[in-house]
Design a protein around this motif. Structure first.
Motif, mmCIF file in Angstrom:
data_model
loop_
_atom_site.group_PDB
_atom_site.id
_atom_site.type_symbol
_atom_site.label_atom_id
_atom_site.label_comp_id
_atom_site.label_asym_id
_atom_site.label_seq_id
_atom_site.Cartn_x
_atom_site.Cartn_y
_atom_site.Cartn_z
ATOM 1 N N LYS A 38 0.839 -1.198 0.000
ATOM 2 C CA LYS A 38 0.000 0.000 0.000
ATOM 3 C C LYS A 38 0.871 1.244 0.000
ATOM 4 N N ARG A 39 1.916 1.174 0.798
ATOM 5 C CA ARG A 39 2.827 2.304 0.909
ATOM 6 C C ARG A 39 3.424 2.646 -0.446
ATOM 7 N N ASN A 42 0.804 4.062 -2.865
ATOM 8 C CA ASN A 42 0.453 5.405 -2.426
ATOM 9 C C ASN A 42 1.572 6.391 -2.733
ATOM 10 N N GLU A 88 -4.371 14.717 0.562
ATOM 11 C CA GLU A 88 -4.965 13.427 0.934
ATOM 12 C C GLU A 88 -3.920 12.326 0.924
ATOM 13 N N LEU A 89 -3.208 12.255 -0.186
ATOM 14 C CA LEU A 89 -2.217 11.192 -0.336
ATOM 15 C C LEU A 89 -1.112 11.283 0.710
ATOM 16 N N SER A 91 -1.242 12.641 3.714
ATOM 17 C CA SER A 91 -1.664 12.302 5.069
ATOM 18 C C SER A 91 -1.858 10.796 5.178
ATOM 19 N N GLU A 92 -2.291 10.179 4.088
ATOM 20 C CA GLU A 92 -2.417 8.729 4.087
ATOM 21 C C GLU A 92 -1.034 8.092 4.197
ATOM 22 N N SER A 93 -0.109 8.672 3.457
ATOM 23 C CA SER A 93 1.253 8.164 3.479
ATOM 24 C C SER A 93 1.844 8.243 4.879
ATOM 25 N N SER A 95 0.215 8.210 7.719
ATOM 26 C CA SER A 95 -0.388 7.265 8.645
ATOM 27 C C SER A 95 0.098 5.845 8.343
ATOM 28 N N ILE A 96 0.310 5.532 7.062
ATOM 29 C CA ILE A 96 0.864 4.217 6.715
ATOM 30 C C ILE A 96 2.249 4.050 7.323
#
Length: 424
Positions: A38-39, A42, A88-89, A91-93, A95-96
Motif C-alpha cells: 500500500k505504501r 500510495n 490526501e495522499l 496524510s495517508e502516506s 499514517s501508513i
RNA sequence: GGAGAGAUGGCAGAGUGGUCGAAUGCGGUGGUCUUGAAAACCAUUGUACUGCAAGGUACCGGGGGUUCGAAUCCCUCUCUCUCCGCCA
C-alpha cells in the motif's frame, strides 16, 4: 528493529526463526507486507501528482513573468484539485508510515541459528563450568550479613535516604567498589576499548535507538518534567554515540567502555531474589560496546566473551557460561551469552555479565550505517555489548566465597586496586 | 530564571518567494603534470524512497500553516550562542 527488506526477502525463514523466541510472527509480518504494498502504491501516486504540481507551478511562474496573467490564472485553477489530492495522499502516506513503524517495533530480533529453543532459564545451555566451588564452614554467612559485620554496606541507611534497593557503601566496602571499577576499566582499556564517561540521563530518542523504548518503558526511571530517562545501562548512551552516523568500513572495529551507575525500576520483581545485593535499583557496572562489520560481528562476540571470562578468572570466582535459549534472549538480541558466578553462602549462581550481538537490529533503529571502500551504498553496521562487569553480584560472591575466620580475603589481582588484602 | 541572536551539505559560509539539492572556500575522491612529492589545473563529491533504466519524489534543526510555488514569510517546539542573575 528488523529491516523491511529483510522481512520481505526472508518471510518464511523469519517466521520460523522467531518461533525460537516464542513469538508468532505470521500475522504481523503478513500485515506489514500488505501495508508496504500500500505504501509503495500510495507513494508513487503521490510522487506523480507532486511532479505534475511542480511542473505546473513552474509554468505559472513563467506565465506571470511574461505577463500572460489570464493564462496563469487559468493554470492556477487547475492546481486546486492537485493540491487536494496531494494533501490526501500525503496524510495517508504518513499514517501508513507510522503504522508500519509501530508494527516493525513489535517484532523482536531474529535469533541466531545456534540459539536453542526454550521458555526460560531452565532451558539455557551450560557451555562450561569452571573454577573451584569453595567449601564453607557451617557458620558461613550470606553477603548481607557479612556486609553488616564488616561495616561495608548499609542497606538501612540507603533505605532511609532513598528507599529499598539503593544501598550505601562505606569504608572498605566503598573502596572495594572503586577498586573493582578501576580494575575492570583498566582491563578493558588493555583490550583496546576506549574509555568514555557518558551522561547518566538520556532523551527519548536514545531510548528508542537501543530498544529500551518502547518495549521496556516501565524499566527506566522517567524524569517526566524534562522527558528524560535515567540509564538502565551504559549501553544506551554509548551506543547512541553512533546514532545517525555513517562510518567507513575501515573505521571498524569501534570499541568503547564506560563505567556508569545504572538505574532500574525492577517493577514487578519484588520478593524474588532481592535480598542484599542480588537485585538493586541503583548499581554500578562497567560496560563494553563494539560497533562491527556484519561479517566480523560473531568473531567479535567470541572475543568479547573470552575477555569477560578472563576478568572473572582473575577474580578467582567459580563461574559458568550460558548460551541463552530463545525465551531468555532479550527482545533486541540475536545471540546472548551470560556469565554467572557462584555465590557460596547463598548457594546460588548469580548473573554478572550478559554479552550480546544485536546484529543490525539496533543499528537499524539508530540509523548506524557504513560504506564499503569504493562503494556509495550504505549498509547497516552490527552492534554488540557486554557487561565487564556488573559489580553487586561480583561483590556478593567475593564476600561469601572468600570469608575466613580471619576476615574476607581479597583476590590477588585486585589488591593493587584495593590497597588491602583482607577485610577484617 | 530574565533579555537578545541564531540553527543551511564533512566543515566554514552565501542565499530573504520561482530558473535552489542549494553560490563560494576548505576538505575528500579520481585524473593531468612530476623521477617522486608539493603546488597548479581538470573532473567529481549528501541521504532516503521509487523505477529494469532514463528518471521521478522528499529532505536547508523538528512539527504545522500561508502561497500556483517556501531554505526564504507566519505559528510552534527543540537546541545552540551572547549578556545579566544564581550556582558545583
Amino acid at each position: 528493529m528488523l529491516s523491511l527488506k529483510y522481512i520481505q526477502e526472508n518471510q518464511e525463514e523469519a517466521i520460523k526463526a522467531l518461533k525460537i523466541k516464542n513469538f508468532d510472527a505470521r500475522e504481523i509480518i503478513g500485515t506489514i507486507i500488505n501495508l508496504d504494498e500500500k505504501r509503495k502504491a500510495n507513494q508513487s501516486e503521490l510522487d506523480a501528482t507532486q511532479a505534475e504540481m511542480n511542473s505546473l507551478s513552474k509554468e505559472i511562474g513563467n506565465l506571470f513573468k511574461s505577463g500572460k496573467t489570464e493564462k496563469a490564472n487559468l493554470a492556477k485553477a487547475k492546481t486546486v484539485e492537485l493540491k487536494e489530492t496531494i494533501s490526501e495522499l500525503s496524510s495517508e502516506s504518513n499514517s501508513i508510515l507510522t503504522n508500519l513503524r509501530d508494527l516493525l517495533l513489535q517484532i523482536p530480533n531474529i535469533p541466531h541459528p545456534s540459539v536453542p529453543a526454550g521458555k526460560g532459564e531452565e532451558d539455557n545451555i551450560i557451555v562450561k563450568t569452571l573454577g573451584e566451588i569453595p567449601t564453607l564452614s557451617k557458620n558461613a554467612l550470606p553477603h548481607w550479613e557479612l556486609a553488616k559485620k564488616y561495616n561495608l554496606i548499609d542497606f538501612e541507611l540507603g533505605n532511609k535516604i532513598t528507599g529499598a534497593g539503593f544501598p550505601l557503601y562505606r569504608g572498605k566496602g566503598a573502596k572495594l567498589q572503586r577498586a573493582l571499577i578501576n580494575f575492570f576499566l583498566d582491563l578493558n582499556r588493555d583490550a583496546g576499548y576506549e574509555e568514555v564517561i557518558p551522561p547518566l540521563v538520556v532523551n527519548e530518542e536514545s531510548g528508542y535507538g537501543t530498544g529500551q523504548l518502547p518495549d521496556k518503558e516501565g524499566q527506566m526511571y522517567h524524569v517526566t518534567e524534562d522527558n528524560l530517562y535515567l540509564i538502565p545501562t551504559a549501553e544506551v548512551p554509548i551506543t547512541n554515540i553512533y546514532r545517525d552516523v555513517i562510518l567507513n568500513a575501515e573505521d571498524f572495529p569501534i570499541k568503547n567502555t564506560a563505567y556508569s551507575a545504572c538505574f532500574r525500576r525492577e517493577a514487578g520483581s519484588y520478593g524474588k531474589d532481592v535480598r542484599g545485593l542480588n537485585r538493586l535499583h541503583q548499581f554500578d557496572k562497567v560496560e563494553i560496546v563494539q560497533i562491527q562489520h556484519p561479517e566480523k560481528s560473531y568473531a567479535a562476540l567470541e572475543v568479547m566473551v573470552a575477555h569477560v571470562e578472563s576478568i572473572i578468572k582473575k577474580l578467582e570466582l567459580p563461574y559458568r557460561l550460558l548460551r541463552l535459549c530463545g525465551g531468555d534472549t532479550s527482545f533486541t538480541s540475536a545471540l546472548t551469552f551470560d556469565f554467572e558466578v557462584y555465590s557460596a553462602a547463598q548457594d546460588k549462581w548469580l548473573e554478572v555479565s550478559s554479552v550480546s550481538n544485536f546484529e543490525s537490529y539496533q543499528a537499524n533503529r539508530l540509523k548506524l550505517r557504513f560504506k564499503e571502500k569504493n562503494s556509495k551504498k550504505t549498509q547497516l553496521a552490527h552492534t554488540l555489548n557486554g557487561s565487564a562487569l556488573a559489580l553487586p553480584r561480583i561483590v556478593a560472591a567475593l564476600l561469601e566465597n572468600n570469608q575466613t575466620p580471619e576476615g574476607i580475603r581479597i583476590p590477588k589481582a585486585l589488591i593493587p586496586y584495593t590497597g588491602f588484602d583482607i577485610i577484617d
